[in-house]
Write a protein that holds these residues in place. Structure first.
Motif, PDB file in Angstrom:
ATOM      1  N   ILE A 208       3.116  -1.312   1.553  1.00 15.09           N
ATOM      2  CA  ILE A 208       2.989  -2.755   1.802  1.00 15.09           C
ATOM      3  C   ILE A 208       1.778  -3.321   1.068  1.00 15.09           C
ATOM      4  O   ILE A 208       1.851  -4.366   0.413  1.00 15.09           O
ATOM      5  CB  ILE A 208       2.879  -3.035   3.315  1.00 15.09           C
ATOM      6  CG1 ILE A 208       4.195  -2.674   4.008  1.00 15.09           C
ATOM      7  CG2 ILE A 208       2.525  -4.498   3.573  1.00 15.09           C
ATOM      8  CD1 ILE A 208       4.131  -2.775   5.526  1.00 15.09           C
ATOM      9  N   LEU A 209       0.658  -2.615   1.155  1.00 15.38           N
ATOM     10  CA  LEU A 209      -0.575  -3.060   0.498  1.00 15.38           C
ATOM     11  C   LEU A 209      -0.501  -2.899  -1.017  1.00 15.38           C
ATOM     12  O   LEU A 209      -1.051  -3.712  -1.768  1.00 15.38           O
ATOM     13  CB  LEU A 209      -1.765  -2.278   1.063  1.00 15.38           C
ATOM     14  CG  LEU A 209      -2.027  -2.468   2.564  1.00 15.38           C
ATOM     15  CD1 LEU A 209      -3.149  -1.548   3.040  1.00 15.38           C
ATOM     16  CD2 LEU A 209      -2.371  -3.922   2.859  1.00 15.38           C
ATOM     17  N   CYS A 211       2.130  -3.254  -2.857  1.00 13.87           N
ATOM     18  CA  CYS A 211       2.952  -4.345  -3.386  1.00 13.87           C
ATOM     19  C   CYS A 211       2.185  -5.666  -3.486  1.00 13.87           C
ATOM     20  O   CYS A 211       2.617  -6.587  -4.201  1.00 13.87           O
ATOM     21  CB  CYS A 211       4.191  -4.537  -2.516  1.00 13.87           C
ATOM     22  SG  CYS A 211       5.418  -3.218  -2.702  1.00 13.87           S
ATOM     23  N   GLU A 212       1.055  -5.764  -2.817  1.00  6.37           N
ATOM     24  CA  GLU A 212       0.243  -6.971  -2.877  1.00  6.37           C
ATOM     25  C   GLU A 212      -0.708  -6.971  -4.074  1.00  6.37           C
ATOM     26  O   GLU A 212      -1.347  -7.992  -4.367  1.00  6.37           O
ATOM     27  CB  GLU A 212      -0.564  -7.117  -1.582  1.00  6.37           C
ATOM     28  CG  GLU A 212       0.300  -7.350  -0.350  1.00  6.37           C
ATOM     29  CD  GLU A 212      -0.517  -7.417   0.934  1.00  6.37           C
ATOM     30  OE1 GLU A 212      -1.756  -7.183   0.853  1.00  6.37           O
ATOM     31  OE2 GLU A 212       0.055  -7.688   1.993  1.00  6.37           O
ATOM     32  N   ARG A 213      -0.793  -5.878  -4.773  1.00  6.38           N
ATOM     33  CA  ARG A 213      -1.711  -5.770  -5.913  1.00  6.38           C
ATOM     34  C   ARG A 213      -1.196  -6.565  -7.110  1.00  6.38           C
ATOM     35  O   ARG A 213       0.007  -6.604  -7.395  1.00  6.38           O
ATOM     36  CB  ARG A 213      -1.898  -4.299  -6.309  1.00  6.38           C
ATOM     37  CG  ARG A 213      -2.622  -3.473  -5.265  1.00  6.38           C
ATOM     38  CD  ARG A 213      -2.663  -2.019  -5.678  1.00  6.38           C
ATOM     39  NE  ARG A 213      -3.268  -1.815  -6.980  1.00  6.38           N
ATOM     40  CZ  ARG A 213      -4.282  -0.978  -7.225  1.00  6.38           C
ATOM     41  NH1 ARG A 213      -4.815  -0.273  -6.220  1.00  6.38           N
ATOM     42  NH2 ARG A 213      -4.747  -0.831  -8.437  1.00  6.38           N
ATOM     43  N   ASP A 214      -2.125  -7.135  -7.859  1.00  6.05           N
ATOM     44  CA  ASP A 214      -1.773  -7.918  -9.042  1.00  6.05           C
ATOM     45  C   ASP A 214      -1.320  -7.056 -10.208  1.00  6.05           C
ATOM     46  O   ASP A 214      -0.630  -7.546 -11.117  1.00  6.05           O
ATOM     47  CB  ASP A 214      -2.976  -8.771  -9.480  1.00  6.05           C
ATOM     48  CG  ASP A 214      -3.345  -9.838  -8.467  1.00  6.05           C
ATOM     49  OD1 ASP A 214      -2.447 -10.262  -7.694  1.00  6.05           O
ATOM     50  OD2 ASP A 214      -4.526 -10.240  -8.425  1.00  6.05           O
ATOM     51  N   ARG A 228       7.541  -3.162 -10.399  1.00  9.31           N
ATOM     52  CA  ARG A 228       7.726  -3.695  -9.050  1.00  9.31           C
ATOM     53  C   ARG A 228       9.057  -3.225  -8.472  1.00  9.31           C
ATOM     54  O   ARG A 228       9.152  -2.864  -7.288  1.00  9.31           O
ATOM     55  CB  ARG A 228       7.664  -5.219  -9.048  1.00  9.31           C
ATOM     56  CG  ARG A 228       6.266  -5.786  -9.318  1.00  9.31           C
ATOM     57  CD  ARG A 228       6.200  -7.261  -8.980  1.00  9.31           C
ATOM     58  NE  ARG A 228       6.335  -7.529  -7.543  1.00  9.31           N
ATOM     59  CZ  ARG A 228       5.346  -7.422  -6.656  1.00  9.31           C
ATOM     60  NH1 ARG A 228       4.132  -7.057  -7.048  1.00  9.31           N
ATOM     61  NH2 ARG A 228       5.598  -7.684  -5.379  1.00  9.31           N
ATOM     62  N   CYS A 233       9.265  -3.436  -4.328  1.00  9.45           N
ATOM     63  CA  CYS A 233       8.436  -4.530  -3.810  1.00  9.45           C
ATOM     64  C   CYS A 233       9.240  -5.838  -3.835  1.00  9.45           C
ATOM     65  O   CYS A 233      10.015  -6.071  -4.774  1.00  9.45           O
ATOM     66  CB  CYS A 233       7.177  -4.694  -4.657  1.00  9.45           C
ATOM     67  SG  CYS A 233       6.040  -3.291  -4.552  1.00  9.45           S
TER      68      CYS A 233
END
Length: 234
Positions: A208-209, A211-214, A228, A233
């Motif tokens: 989950i975390l 997938c939040e990365r740029d 992705r 993601c």
């Protein structure tokens, strides 16, 4: 008197030669170290008893001392042979401590780029700043390895085990990590850009975390898979 000395000397030679022959282990190609130890030690005991009886019953004091010195030296040589025969023969790529390949070694800063290390064991290896760029690392085991600032750019990490590692600052840019196993340290890598993580095993909370990365973007240059999408993601 001289005749007696010559007689004693000549009579001792067969016994000494026989004793020496029995100190040399006779082994077949499939004999193991334990068999060698049993054969050698048994022959030593037998010959020592025979020669000790012969010396004590028939030799003068001077000859007795001479024989004891000779047998003492031969016993030391035989003991060394027993110890050597009992030692295991390690394969050429063995590591001290029983481990194989690179397990437990410190390979900090070394260059392993463009090499093939398929299936190698890097368990608990210290690989700070080590370069694995464009290397074949399929199925390698990096369990509990120290991979801080390690460069895996473009590496083939398919099926590799990277659980419970320290990956602060490591680069997975363009790596093919399909089917690899990761732990929470995946969050600490420097970049995931252009990586292929198809079917990779990542803890749900970690994913989950991630997938939040740029930097979860791009396309893997080898497989053409979207980064992705490979991580599923949203």
């Amino acid at each position: 008197m001289n005749n007696n000395k010559r007689s004693m000397h000549s009579s001792s030679l067969p016994a000494q030669k026989a004793l020496w022959r029995h100190f040399v282990p006779r082994r077949q190609e499939d004999d193991d170290a334990d068999d060698v130890v049993v054969v050698v030690s048994g022959e030593i005991t037998k010959m020592m008893e025979t020669n000790q009886h012969h010396i004590m019953s028939s030799k003068p004091v001077a000859a007795d001392k001479q024989h004891k010195l000779i047998m003492h030296g031969l016993c030391l040589a035989a003991a060394s042979m027993i110890v050597t025969a009992a030692l295991p023969i390690l394969p050429a790529n063995a590591v001290s401590g029983g481990g194989l390949d690179y397990a437990g070694l410190d390979i900090t800063g070394q260059d392993f780029s463009n090499g093939s290390y398929k299936g190698k064991d890097f368990t608990q290896t210290i690989a700070k700043g080590t370069q694995f760029m464009n290397s074949n690392l399929q199925g390698c085991r990096f369990y509990k390895a120290f991979l801080v600032n390690t460069d895996f750019s473009g590496a083939d990490l398919r099926g590799a085990a990277l659980e419970d590692t320290s990956m602060d600052g490591a680069s997975l840019k363009g790596a093919n990590a399909a089917g690899a196993y990761f732990g929470a340290s995946l969050l600490d890598v420097a970049t995931l850009e252009d990586g292929d993580f198809s079917d990779a095993q990542v803890p749900a909370k970690t994913l989950i975390l991630v997938c939040e990365r740029d930097d979860v973007k791009g396309t893997n240059p080898t497989t053409g898979v979207d980064t992705r999408e490979s991580l599923m993601c949203p």
